[in-house]
Write an enzyme that holds these catalytic residues in place. Sequence first.
Site, PDB file in Angstrom:
ATOM      1  N   ASP A 193     102.605   2.557  62.897  1.00 55.33           N
ATOM      2  CA  ASP A 193     102.053   3.489  63.882  1.00 55.33           C
ATOM      3  C   ASP A 193     102.674   3.269  65.265  1.00 55.33           C
ATOM      4  O   ASP A 193     102.715   4.183  66.084  1.00 55.33           O
ATOM      5  CB  ASP A 193     100.532   3.322  63.975  1.00 55.33           C
ATOM      6  N   LYS A 236      95.068  16.034  59.175  1.00 59.68           N
ATOM      7  CA  LYS A 236      96.501  16.203  58.882  1.00 59.68           C
ATOM      8  C   LYS A 236      96.769  17.419  57.988  1.00 59.68           C
ATOM      9  O   LYS A 236      97.873  17.597  57.503  1.00 59.68           O
ATOM     10  CB  LYS A 236      97.047  14.918  58.244  1.00 59.68           C
ATOM     11  N   ASN A 295     104.910  -4.255  57.859  1.00 57.40           N
ATOM     12  CA  ASN A 295     103.649  -4.479  57.140  1.00 57.40           C
ATOM     13  C   ASN A 295     103.948  -4.920  55.714  1.00 57.40           C
ATOM     14  O   ASN A 295     105.107  -5.076  55.327  1.00 57.40           O
ATOM     15  CB  ASN A 295     102.788  -3.207  57.172  1.00 57.40           C
ATOM     16  N   ALA A 303     104.309   5.980  51.805  1.00 58.89           N
ATOM     17  CA  ALA A 303     104.887   4.958  52.701  1.00 58.89           C
ATOM     18  C   ALA A 303     103.856   4.459  53.698  1.00 58.89           C
ATOM     19  O   ALA A 303     102.970   5.198  54.127  1.00 58.89           O
ATOM     20  CB  ALA A 303     106.084   5.543  53.449  1.00 58.89           C
ATOM     21  N   ILE A 346     104.304  11.406  60.930  1.00 57.78           N
ATOM     22  CA  ILE A 346     105.124  12.272  60.066  1.00 57.78           C
ATOM     23  C   ILE A 346     104.228  13.215  59.271  1.00 57.78           C
ATOM     24  O   ILE A 346     104.472  14.421  59.162  1.00 57.78           O
ATOM     25  CB  ILE A 346     105.975  11.409  59.102  1.00 57.78           C
TER      26      ILE A 346
END
Length: 400
Positions: free
Chosen positions: A278, A341, A209, A274, A306
């Site tokens: 995916d 998350k 990306n 970062a 992560i």
Amino acid sequence: MLTGKKILLGLTGGIAAYKGAEICRLLVRGEALVKVVMTKNACAFITPLTMQTLSGSRVYTETFSPENYQIDHVSLARWAQALVVAPATANIIGKMAHGIADDLLTTLFLARGRMPVLLAPAMNSEMFRDKIFQDNLTALKKRGIYTADPGSGQLACGSSGEGRMAEPREVLDALAGLLQERQDFTGLKVLVTAGPTREPLDPVRYFSNRSSGKMGFALARAARDRGARVHLIAGPTSLTVPDGIQYQEVMTAAQMYEAVLGEAPEMHVVIKAAAVADYRPLEQAGDKIKKDSASLTVTLAKNPDILKTLGERKGPGQILVGFAAETRDLLENAAHKLARKNLDVIAANDVSRPDIGFEGDQNALTLLFAGGGREDIPPGSKDQVAHRLLDAVLRIKNRP
Ligand code: PMT
């Protein structure tokens, strides 16, 4: 606080120029090294000789001086640690806001690089309240220019109101504040991730990306400068590795997963800037894929998340900061990631905008906090944005 600091003092044309002279005197008394730049109009209010006597140094008034082979606007901007413009008229603020460089002061402003700039506006209250002026001032503030805001009081025009230049001591306090080397992360271990990951398809091709790593590197530098012990784990970038930090380069999301989860238990703060891929190609060809067929189908496998794993394993008191790079429904998507998350704060980054986000030197974020609350970090350099984000982290850390 200002001892040994190299300060450029700009004076523009207003009656408050006498306060500029007082600022110069106080700076010199505080053992700062001062160079003075005056516009043509400033010289109508106070003489260069006065400023030369007070600063003990040559005063700069012209963009081009035949006796000097150096290019003053560049050499002065490189020399100084800060530029203070006091008084700053509506005219100079308008020119700075629009990138007009028609004299030495405005030209060196454009050549300022990362040097912090402090403006002390001074003018009549009607001018100060004028929408055009206020828009110009706001535009500069959004670019990270600092201001010592004017107060209310007796004005030179005889009326009383807003627009009276801040007192010299207030300007010096503001200057000391922005030059202060904060050590408020001393004793803290901070893990930062930066850059993209690369997911190989064959020995010469990969999925990736647009992340340059600049945002994450700025966070690592800012935390280091504030006294933290910093570990930076980054995907491939072309950036210079900052001094004074532990640096680990990885290639793929799987490698970043291993590296981050290995370090995280030791860390007080983890910031995941970062842009992790995916998905990865399910299979990696051993040789370069040939263009034999009209189309090619690649099956992608999901990479481990992560940040989500960090959230599940979060240690007591550990602060977990995620980013959400979104092109639509910015805040809704970010809020969802914050909760899913188990983060303490998420930095929502609108990457549909060409002026911020990926690759460039500028960014702007909206922070959403666990348990509610929101803070907008206005557009500014990635370094400035990084410091604002760290301020928020520290507020969470110091919460009773
Ligand atoms: O590097 P620059 O050019 O300076 O650009 C900065 C930036 C735009 C990359 C940065 O500001 C940013 O927004 N980083 C997050 C990019 C991203 O991957 O966002 P996301 O919404 O897809 O991921 C959400 C969070 O989960 C991120 O903190 C990401 O690091 C993390 N994540 C994502 C996927 C994954 N497999 N593991 C993760 O840990």
